[in-house]
Design an enzyme around this catalytic site. Structure first.
Site, PDB file in Angstrom:
ATOM      1  N   TYR A 142      -3.569 -15.248  -3.566  1.00  0.00           N
ATOM      2  CA  TYR A 142      -4.281 -13.975  -3.753  1.00  0.00           C
ATOM      3  C   TYR A 142      -5.726 -14.105  -3.296  1.00  0.00           C
ATOM      4  CZ  TYR A 142      -6.348  -9.979  -6.238  1.00  0.00           C
ATOM      5  OH  TYR A 142      -7.038  -8.819  -6.554  1.00  0.00           O
ATOM      6  N   LYS A 193      -1.343  -7.741 -27.346  1.00  0.00           N
ATOM      7  CA  LYS A 193      -0.876  -8.747 -28.301  1.00  0.00           C
ATOM      8  C   LYS A 193      -1.423  -8.478 -29.710  1.00  0.00           C
ATOM      9  CE  LYS A 193      -1.576 -12.780 -26.049  1.00  0.00           C
ATOM     10  NZ  LYS A 193      -1.424 -14.236 -25.767  1.00  0.00           N
TER      11      LYS A 193
END
Length: 320
Positions: A142, A193
């Site tokens: 990337y 989360k």
């Protein structure tokens, strides 16, 4: 930078985190004179396909382009699929810049990332240091694909006089982010989360030691700066868009802020068997400060609270 006539702005990746923030800012703060805005999503064209990319550029014939489209993911997805990240992003970037050139686009502003900078470097990093050494090995695919946009831009300028440039934001977060726990970025992953841990009465597990440090930029602040770059910034050389070095926070501090914003009351556990990634990527915003000494960033905790509130209110439809 002077421009002739009305602007017709095409935004690739227009339905993502930064694209939706630009939509909101354009809507709230108004257009600068005669501006037409087109926000593309992956449904409009497969930008890894040369013919489809050219077709969508010929259809809209923009004068200006904000190029946000990319294959993106968090640390663990990058570590697993470096080849995919390299190939897909190289195809997308080549197709978009060439299509822009072929339809006579006046200016393209592409979006890079601080992960393009060398892993072994001195801090703070600035715009002159992009090509000084290899990026961190965890996401080299990337990082190199994004780094090559800078090479691409210089080549279009040298050979065709095109004003194709790029911005380098630090870690972006905000409403409409990808809140995936498995392959999202650190802040949206933590928000998701913590939300689930609170709901289920379980501890919040933070991956890694919590010691790495990051500069976070709110997507709406980045959107305002993107519009300034599109309308005013005159250089082909890229510009870092970031809060100052003094606003850098540790992952532990970010987790504490998420806990506070969501009113999480459970235990917070750090799983040190998980990789930390780069310890720091401290970026200098001195160049931005020279151009825009007046720019006011949204305070981190306020921006994080707004992001958490958006996620809770839009939980069912949010990307995750």
């Amino acid at each position: 930078m002077s421009r002739q006539g009305p602007m017709k702005v095409l935004v690739t990746g227009g339905s993502g985190l930064v694209g939706t923030a630009i939509q909101q800012v354009v809507k709230e703060e108004g257009r600068d004179g005669e501006e037409e805005w087109i926000f593309l999503s992956s449904k409009d064209a497969d930008l890894t396909n040369c013919e489809e990319t050219l077709a969508v550029f010929h259809k809209h014939r923009p004068t200006h382009v904000i190029h946000l489209a990319a294959m993106v993911g968090g640390l663990f997805k990058n570590m697993k699929y470096n080849l995919d990240f390299w190939r897909k992003n190289v195809f997308i970037n080549d197709n978009v810049l060439q299509a822009a050139h072929e339809v006579g686009v006046v200016k393209v502003v592409s979006c890079l990332s601080t992960c393009i900078f060398p892993d072994k470097t001195s801090y703070p990093i600035d715009e002159t240091m992009i090509h000084d050494g290899p990026p961190h090995q965890s996401n080299f695919g990337y990082a190199y694909a994004k780094r090559m946009i800078d090479v691409h831009n210089r080549a279009y300028f040298q050979q065709h006089g095109r004003c194709f440039t790029a911005v380098i934001p630090t870690n972006v977060f905000g409403p409409h982010d990808n809140f995936s726990i498995e392959d999202g970025h650190v802040l949206p992953g933590l928000i998701h989360k913590a939300y689930l841990a609170q709901k289920e009465g379980k501890p919040l597990t933070v991956w890694g030691s919590g010691t790495p440090r990051r500069q976070f930029i709110y997507s709406l602040d980045l959107a305002r700066l993107f519009l300034w770059v599109l309308r005013e910034y005159p250089e082909v050389d890229p510009i870092i868009l970031s809060v100052g070095e003094e606003d850098e926070v540790s992952i532990r501090e970010a987790a504490d802020a998420v806990v506070e914003s969501l009113g999480f009351t459970g235990e917070v556990v750090y799983d040190t068997s998980k990789a930390d990634g780069q310890f720091k990527k401290t970026a200098s915003n001195a160049k931005l400060h020279r151009y825009r000494p007046d720019f006011q960033f949204t305070p981190f905790r306020q921006a994080l609270k707004e992001t958490c509130d958006w996620f809770v209110a839009n939980y069912d439809s949010a990307r995750k």
